[in-house]
Design a protein around this motif. Structure first.
Motif, PDB file in Angstrom:
ATOM      1  N   GLY A  57      43.656  35.693  35.849  1.00  0.00           N
ATOM      2  CA  GLY A  57      44.278  35.666  37.164  1.00  0.00           C
ATOM      3  C   GLY A  57      43.302  35.626  38.323  1.00  0.00           C
ATOM      4  N   GLN A  58      42.015  35.746  38.042  1.00  0.00           N
ATOM      5  CA  GLN A  58      40.991  35.717  39.097  1.00  0.00           C
ATOM      6  C   GLN A  58      40.765  34.283  39.577  1.00  0.00           C
ATOM      7  OE1 GLN A  58      37.371  37.768  37.981  1.00  0.00           O
ATOM      8  NE2 GLN A  58      36.114  36.497  39.322  1.00  0.00           N
ATOM      9  N   VAL A  59      40.630  34.100  40.897  1.00  0.00           N
ATOM     10  CA  VAL A  59      40.323  32.773  41.440  1.00  0.00           C
ATOM     11  C   VAL A  59      38.913  32.376  41.014  1.00  0.00           C
ATOM     12  CG1 VAL A  59      39.975  31.418  43.530  1.00  0.00           C
ATOM     13  CG2 VAL A  59      41.852  33.061  43.421  1.00  0.00           C
ATOM     14  N   ILE A  60      38.789  31.193  40.416  1.00  0.00           N
ATOM     15  CA  ILE A  60      37.466  30.717  39.990  1.00  0.00           C
ATOM     16  C   ILE A  60      37.045  29.436  40.705  1.00  0.00           C
ATOM     17  CG2 ILE A  60      37.542  31.835  37.721  1.00  0.00           C
ATOM     18  CD1 ILE A  60      38.437  29.148  36.525  1.00  0.00           C
ATOM     19  N   ALA A  61      37.988  28.800  41.408  1.00  0.00           N
ATOM     20  CA  ALA A  61      37.665  27.610  42.196  1.00  0.00           C
ATOM     21  C   ALA A  61      38.686  27.485  43.311  1.00  0.00           C
ATOM     22  CB  ALA A  61      37.680  26.356  41.323  1.00  0.00           C
ATOM     23  N   SER A  62      38.229  27.121  44.504  1.00  0.00           N
ATOM     24  CA  SER A  62      39.143  27.054  45.650  1.00  0.00           C
ATOM     25  C   SER A  62      38.680  25.982  46.627  1.00  0.00           C
ATOM     26  CB  SER A  62      39.218  28.412  46.352  1.00  0.00           C
ATOM     27  OG  SER A  62      37.961  28.759  46.901  1.00  0.00           O
ATOM     28  N   SER A  63      39.523  25.729  47.626  1.00  0.00           N
ATOM     29  CA  SER A  63      39.226  24.733  48.650  1.00  0.00           C
ATOM     30  C   SER A  63      39.872  25.178  49.950  1.00  0.00           C
ATOM     31  CB  SER A  63      39.770  23.361  48.229  1.00  0.00           C
ATOM     32  OG  SER A  63      39.700  22.437  49.300  1.00  0.00           O
ATOM     33  N   LYS A 103      39.900  40.578  25.256  1.00  0.00           N
ATOM     34  CA  LYS A 103      40.588  41.698  25.919  1.00  0.00           C
ATOM     35  C   LYS A 103      41.825  41.250  26.698  1.00  0.00           C
ATOM     36  CE  LYS A 103      36.294  44.363  26.442  1.00  0.00           C
ATOM     37  NZ  LYS A 103      35.359  44.986  27.417  1.00  0.00           N
ATOM     38  N   ASP A 104      41.815  40.027  27.167  1.00  0.00           N
ATOM     39  CA  ASP A 104      42.942  39.457  27.919  1.00  0.00           C
ATOM     40  C   ASP A 104      43.344  40.362  29.082  1.00  0.00           C
ATOM     41  OD1 ASP A 104      44.563  37.191  28.160  1.00  0.00           O
ATOM     42  OD2 ASP A 104      46.270  38.187  27.216  1.00  0.00           O
ATOM     43  N   GLU A 105      42.362  40.812  29.837  1.00  0.00           N
ATOM     44  CA  GLU A 105      42.600  41.742  30.947  1.00  0.00           C
ATOM     45  C   GLU A 105      42.925  41.004  32.242  1.00  0.00           C
ATOM     46  OE1 GLU A 105      39.966  45.698  30.166  1.00  0.00           O
ATOM     47  OE2 GLU A 105      38.862  43.946  30.871  1.00  0.00           O
ATOM     48  N   TRP A 106      43.915  41.524  32.973  1.00  0.00           N
ATOM     49  CA  TRP A 106      44.249  40.987  34.283  1.00  0.00           C
ATOM     50  C   TRP A 106      43.217  41.431  35.323  1.00  0.00           C
ATOM     51  CZ3 TRP A 106      47.722  37.355  35.336  1.00  0.00           C
ATOM     52  CH2 TRP A 106      48.823  37.180  34.500  1.00  0.00           C
ATOM     53  N   THR A 107      43.005  40.590  36.301  1.00  0.00           N
ATOM     54  CA  THR A 107      42.192  41.006  37.432  1.00  0.00           C
ATOM     55  C   THR A 107      42.947  42.082  38.207  1.00  0.00           C
ATOM     56  OG1 THR A 107      40.850  40.177  39.282  1.00  0.00           O
ATOM     57  CG2 THR A 107      43.082  39.319  39.102  1.00  0.00           C
ATOM     58  N   SER A 108      42.235  42.852  39.003  1.00  0.00           N
ATOM     59  CA  SER A 108      42.813  44.004  39.689  1.00  0.00           C
ATOM     60  C   SER A 108      44.007  43.610  40.569  1.00  0.00           C
ATOM     61  CB  SER A 108      41.744  44.672  40.555  1.00  0.00           C
ATOM     62  OG  SER A 108      42.281  45.758  41.271  1.00  0.00           O
ATOM     63  N   GLY A 109      45.069  44.379  40.455  1.00  0.00           N
ATOM     64  CA  GLY A 109      46.203  44.226  41.364  1.00  0.00           C
ATOM     65  C   GLY A 109      47.372  43.407  40.865  1.00  0.00           C
ATOM     66  N   ILE A 110      47.218  42.733  39.724  1.00  0.00           N
ATOM     67  CA  ILE A 110      48.341  41.956  39.193  1.00  0.00           C
ATOM     68  C   ILE A 110      48.489  42.234  37.700  1.00  0.00           C
ATOM     69  CG2 ILE A 110      48.333  40.081  40.880  1.00  0.00           C
ATOM     70  CD1 ILE A 110      46.673  38.418  38.974  1.00  0.00           C
TER      71      ILE A 110
END
Length: 446
Positions: A57-63, A103-110
């Motif tokens: 769920g972590q952003v890895i690419a953006s614009s 581990k399939d861990e979610w990023t913080s907050g979701i």
């Protein structure tokens, strides 16, 4: 009585291979390769680098571009590489290779639960944009852009495109049966954003289970009508669907918003529900894996970035060497030469076809039979468009033959006795015209 659109064809649906099979969750892949461009518009820039640890769920690419859509990690693990990798549409694309840590861990907050009804339309569109949602029927146009018509474009109708007219594909069919609650919420969210009071759900009548499920799900919802429409390809093309459902004709060179309509796909509204209600970005999608060369065809929920090889392994692999691998459906899909390409947001299907499925024959010159004109739902002259493309007369195709009205549905190819690759010539002409337009814009910017 529902009136149909002009033209069209009735190919063998081949949907029985997977139509009755519930959605299965694919095995967690050992790695994912996530392209920075999975959408129409500006590509993203990686915001992670080799050696970084990322979570699901972590952003890895953006614009920063408006017409763009961010990419998110679909698994947790280590970024092993940021480099060019095979892409199912572009050949090669800058991609982020993540090795799974298991581990399939979610990023913080979701994920979390949010009262979406208290949000305004601007807040909802921001959530949709940040979640990386695009048109999941295959077009991959950023959803927040489609839900932001220019001022002066009055939208009064929303249509949920549930036609799924491509042969073999049954992902939307199964989602309507299994994810009906999320579809209802997604439709209500879209209606709120657009400020419309009326919506239709258009389903081809070869999906009786989906029709029943959707009618039951929406029976208490005011302003939403489920319509079973005649099965005919390409019923799922936006302009055709609008004609059949609403009786509105989208003029040449115009968009659905020009006649007051916005259309979204089933998978897209499911993703909208997940993002707006639970904060979950688009990191997985339902994809149909089918075809006579596939050992056990299935509808699979797969993580974005899963390779085609790993996706097919979930179905037991091949029963024979496939003659062709296609991303999407057989009519509008893209043939693949590499099983290392990844599931991206617009991959509604992966087909493994044997020799018996392939339209045999050698391409020959057009014989002017006129069959392609009869079936073209856009009212074009496909034979002339193919001849102009073949002769590199792409500007004439645009100016004299309404090139960009072509939906690339492939009906013309299906009926062509000369086995001409009409759609390929049309795609070539569009590409050349777009390249020329880009050069002109660059020259004016200097």
């Amino acid at each position: 009585m529902i009136k149909s659109f002009r033209g069209g064809i009735h190919p063998n649906g081949n949907k029985s291979l997977t139509a009755g099979k519930p959605i299965e969750t694919g095995l967690l892949p050992s790695k994912v390769v996530i392209p920075v461009s999975q959408h129409i518009g500006a590509p993203c820039t990686p915001v992670v680098q080799k050696g970084d640890y990322v979570k699901k769920g972590q952003v890895i690419a953006s614009s920063t571009a408006f017409v763009s859509s961010p990419a998110h990690a679909s698994i947790s693990g280590m970024v092993k590489d940021v480099a060019l990798y095979p892409h199912p549409v572009f050949g090669k694309c800058l991609s982020i290779f993540i090795e799974n840590d298991g581990k399939d861990e979610w990023t913080s907050g979701i994920p979390f639960v949010r009262d979406w009804e208290k949000l305004n339309d601007s807040e909802i569109k921001d959530i949709i944009k940040e979640a990386g949602i695009v048109g999941m029927g295959g077009a991959t146009f950023p959803t927040h852009v489609k839900l932001s018509p220019p001022k002066g474009k009055k939208i009064d109708l929303f249509i949920l495109n549930a036609a799924e007219c491509e042969p073999f594909l049954t992902a939307d069919d199964r989602m309507m049966i299994e994810y009906s609650d999320r579809i209802v919420i997604g439709v209500k969210i879209v209606m709120k954003v657009l400020g419309v009071q009326k919506a239709y759900v258009g389903i081809e009548d070869n999906k009786p289970g989906a029709v029943i499920a959707m009618k039951k799900a929406f029976e208490a919802e005011v302003g939403v009508e489920v319509k079973a429409i005649p099965t005919k390809y390409p019923q799922g093309a936006e302009k055709m669907l609008i004609k059949v459902i609403a009786g509105r004709e989208v003029p040449s060179g115009s968009l659905p918003m020009d006649v007051g309509v916005v259309v979204q796909n089933v998978g897209t509204v499911v993703a909208i529900c997940d993002a707006v209600v639970n904060g979950i970005p688009l990191i997985q999608r339902v994809t149909t894996i089918s075809g006579s060369a596939i050992k056990e065809p299935k509808n699979l929920l797969l993580r974005i970035g899963t390779t085609f090889e790993d996706a097919i392994a979930n179905c037991g692999g091949f029963v024979e060497q496939p003659a062709k691998i296609i991303m999407g459906g057989p009519m509008m899909g893209f043939a693949q030469a590499n099983l290392g390409v990844s599931i991206i947001k617009g991959v509604s299907g992966i087909l493994g076809l044997s020799k018996k499925d392939i339209n045999k024959g050698t391409e020959s010159p057009c014989i002017r039979c006129g069959k392609c004109l009869t079936v073209c739902p856009c009212g074009l002259n496909p034979s002339m468009l193919s001849i102009l493309g073949e002769r590199d007369m792409y500007e004439e195709a645009k100016l004299e033959q309404n090139l960009f009205d072509c939906a690339e549905c492939g009906s013309c190819v299906y009926v062509c006795p000369a086995k001409r690759n009409i759609v390929q010539y049309i795609r070539y002409s569009k590409m050349k015209n777009n390249a020329d337009a880009a050069k002109k814009r660059e020259a004016l910017a200097k």
